[in-house]
Design a protein around this motif. Sequence first.
Motif, PDB file in Angstrom:
ATOM      1  N   THR A 197      42.779  15.210  94.211  1.00 27.25           N
ATOM      2  CA  THR A 197      41.460  14.570  94.137  1.00 27.25           C
ATOM      3  C   THR A 197      40.686  15.050  92.922  1.00 27.25           C
ATOM      4  OG1 THR A 197      41.363  14.321  96.546  1.00 27.25           O
ATOM      5  CG2 THR A 197      39.287  14.157  95.342  1.00 27.25           C
ATOM      6  N   THR A 198      40.701  16.341  92.642  1.00 27.07           N
ATOM      7  CA  THR A 198      39.978  16.829  91.466  1.00 27.07           C
ATOM      8  C   THR A 198      40.631  16.332  90.179  1.00 27.07           C
ATOM      9  OG1 THR A 198      41.196  18.933  91.517  1.00 27.07           O
ATOM     10  CG2 THR A 198      39.065  18.852  92.652  1.00 27.07           C
ATOM     11  N   ASP A 199      41.946  16.115  90.192  1.00 22.98           N
ATOM     12  CA  ASP A 199      42.601  15.495  89.036  1.00 22.98           C
ATOM     13  C   ASP A 199      42.061  14.078  88.827  1.00 22.98           C
ATOM     14  OD1 ASP A 199      44.144  17.743  88.658  1.00 22.98           O
ATOM     15  OD2 ASP A 199      45.976  16.882  89.503  1.00 22.98           O
ATOM     16  N   ALA A 200      41.928  13.333  89.923  1.00 19.49           N
ATOM     17  CA  ALA A 200      41.405  11.967  89.830  1.00 19.49           C
ATOM     18  C   ALA A 200      39.954  11.973  89.359  1.00 19.49           C
ATOM     19  CB  ALA A 200      41.529  11.271  91.184  1.00 19.49           C
ATOM     20  N   ILE A 201      39.189  12.965  89.790  1.00 21.78           N
ATOM     21  CA  ILE A 201      37.801  13.085  89.332  1.00 21.78           C
ATOM     22  C   ILE A 201      37.767  13.330  87.826  1.00 21.78           C
ATOM     23  CG2 ILE A 201      35.759  14.574  89.422  1.00 21.78           C
ATOM     24  CD1 ILE A 201      36.372  14.942  92.435  1.00 21.78           C
ATOM     25  N   ALA A 202      38.641  14.203  87.339  1.00 27.36           N
ATOM     26  CA  ALA A 202      38.693  14.479  85.899  1.00 27.36           C
ATOM     27  C   ALA A 202      39.029  13.211  85.119  1.00 27.36           C
ATOM     28  CB  ALA A 202      39.721  15.574  85.616  1.00 27.36           C
ATOM     29  N   ASP A 203      39.960  12.417  85.637  1.00 29.82           N
ATOM     30  CA  ASP A 203      40.305  11.152  84.976  1.00 29.82           C
ATOM     31  C   ASP A 203      39.108  10.205  84.964  1.00 29.82           C
ATOM     32  OD1 ASP A 203      42.876  12.073  84.574  1.00 29.82           O
ATOM     33  OD2 ASP A 203      43.719  11.028  86.312  1.00 29.82           O
ATOM     34  N   LYS A 204      38.372  10.171  86.071  1.00 28.97           N
ATOM     35  CA  LYS A 204      37.211   9.286  86.159  1.00 28.97           C
ATOM     36  C   LYS A 204      36.122   9.721  85.186  1.00 28.97           C
ATOM     37  CE  LYS A 204      34.825   5.940  88.031  1.00 28.97           C
ATOM     38  NZ  LYS A 204      35.217   4.518  87.838  1.00 28.97           N
ATOM     39  N   VAL A 205      35.882  11.014  85.097  1.00 29.45           N
ATOM     40  CA  VAL A 205      34.863  11.522  84.178  1.00 29.45           C
ATOM     41  C   VAL A 205      35.255  11.214  82.734  1.00 29.45           C
ATOM     42  CG1 VAL A 205      33.807  13.631  83.263  1.00 29.45           C
ATOM     43  CG2 VAL A 205      33.979  13.284  85.735  1.00 29.45           C
ATOM     44  N   GLN A 206      36.535  11.358  82.417  1.00 29.25           N
ATOM     45  CA  GLN A 206      36.997  11.038  81.069  1.00 29.25           C
ATOM     46  C   GLN A 206      36.792   9.556  80.763  1.00 29.25           C
ATOM     47  OE1 GLN A 206      41.153  11.834  80.356  1.00 29.25           O
ATOM     48  NE2 GLN A 206      40.931  11.742  78.142  1.00 29.25           N
ATOM     49  N   ALA A 207      37.073   8.698  81.735  1.00 32.21           N
ATOM     50  CA  ALA A 207      36.870   7.262  81.538  1.00 32.21           C
ATOM     51  C   ALA A 207      35.391   6.940  81.344  1.00 32.21           C
ATOM     52  CB  ALA A 207      37.432   6.494  82.734  1.00 32.21           C
ATOM     53  N   LEU A 208      34.523   7.611  82.093  1.00 32.04           N
ATOM     54  CA  LEU A 208      33.087   7.388  81.932  1.00 32.04           C
ATOM     55  C   LEU A 208      32.604   7.865  80.566  1.00 32.04           C
ATOM     56  CD1 LEU A 208      31.852   8.438  85.491  1.00 32.04           C
ATOM     57  CD2 LEU A 208      31.690   6.148  84.482  1.00 32.04           C
ATOM     58  N   ALA A 209      33.148   8.978  80.093  1.00 32.61           N
ATOM     59  CA  ALA A 209      32.772   9.487  78.773  1.00 32.61           C
ATOM     60  C   ALA A 209      33.176   8.505  77.681  1.00 32.61           C
ATOM     61  CB  ALA A 209      33.418  10.847  78.537  1.00 32.61           C
ATOM     62  N   GLN A 210      34.320   7.861  77.848  1.00 31.42           N
ATOM     63  CA  GLN A 210      34.758   6.865  76.868  1.00 31.42           C
ATOM     64  C   GLN A 210      33.903   5.605  76.947  1.00 31.42           C
ATOM     65  OE1 GLN A 210      38.906   6.410  77.872  1.00 31.42           O
ATOM     66  NE2 GLN A 210      39.528   8.278  76.789  1.00 31.42           N
ATOM     67  N   HIS A 211      33.464   5.274  78.154  1.00 27.41           N
ATOM     68  CA  HIS A 211      32.640   4.076  78.336  1.00 27.41           C
ATOM     69  C   HIS A 211      31.233   4.279  77.782  1.00 27.41           C
ATOM     70  CE1 HIS A 211      31.557   0.260  80.186  1.00 27.41           C
ATOM     71  NE2 HIS A 211      30.479   0.838  80.712  1.00 27.41           N
ATOM     72  N   TYR A 212      30.751   5.526  77.829  1.00 25.63           N
ATOM     73  CA  TYR A 212      29.418   5.855  77.309  1.00 25.63           C
ATOM     74  C   TYR A 212      29.581   6.882  76.184  1.00 25.63           C
ATOM     75  CZ  TYR A 212      27.880   3.790  81.755  1.00 25.63           C
ATOM     76  OH  TYR A 212      27.670   2.944  82.828  1.00 25.63           O
ATOM     77  N   PRO A 213      29.974   6.451  74.987  1.00 21.91           N
ATOM     78  CA  PRO A 213      30.324   7.397  73.914  1.00 21.91           C
ATOM     79  C   PRO A 213      29.159   8.255  73.435  1.00 21.91           C
ATOM     80  CG  PRO A 213      30.271   5.138  73.095  1.00 21.91           C
ATOM     81  CD  PRO A 213      30.173   5.044  74.581  1.00 21.91           C
ATOM     82  N   THR A 214      27.923   7.833  73.652  1.00 17.42           N
ATOM     83  CA  THR A 214      26.782   8.646  73.212  1.00 17.42           C
ATOM     84  C   THR A 214      26.334   9.634  74.288  1.00 17.42           C
ATOM     85  OG1 THR A 214      25.176   6.995  73.996  1.00 17.42           O
ATOM     86  CG2 THR A 214      25.974   6.781  71.722  1.00 17.42           C
TER      87      THR A 214
END
Length: 256
Positions: free
Chosen positions: A212-229
Amino acid sequence: MFAPTHSAYLLVSHGSRDPRPQQAMNSLADLFRQCLGSRNHVWRSPFSAAADQVGVMTATLELGPLPLAQQIVQAGEQAAQQGYRQLQVVPLFLLPGTHVMDDIPQEVAIAQTRLGSSIQVVLTPHLGAHPGMVRCVRSRLARFPQAAWILLAHGSRRSGANAPIETLATQVGAIAAYWMTPPQLEAQVQRLIEAGHSRLGVVPYFLFEGTTTDAIADKVQALAQHYPTLALHLAAPLGPDPDLADLLMDLALVPA
């Protein structure tokens, strides 16, 4: 209060096919054992293999080799053979969901019936009920100052089970999000962005690293890419550390 004298302890986690949570639970059990052993008033079984051994065992609610009730029976039989009079079952759970409120008490009751009068089985409060969890979470937030924080918990569909998370989030100056129930992480990130925040932190309110924490890390990375600033920081889960072992010490000395 329970006297710790003549008590053995069984730490119960959820269980996972990923080996990391069990490895982390073993580490936490070692820390807990050290805490118990450092207390002069803790009784050590004269039948233990080592003179300084204190009875601390682990079990899982799900995905274990045996049903939890049978694991408790085995732990109780082992503890009784070593001279312990009481087995305290300590749930390593953070939410008062169905597992804590229904499943584990049922398994404990079954085990006590099977064990009879050979040993008393006592169910302590779950780990997340300890007020010291506020301190544990704050210590993680302090490592990344000047951020708006999201406390990300697993979430429960049981009525009222998420209320302690909302309270905890307020106490540490964060907002709550849930992995399995709304409001979920993406919605809360969007909420904070709309409020004008450009530095956000996510602290996973999970005990150990795992799938689950691996999936959270993937989600956070995707959000960071979606909001580059957006500066988006992901903290580590709680993990086995002396602070958690100290909280377990408190739970092991109070009635359920």
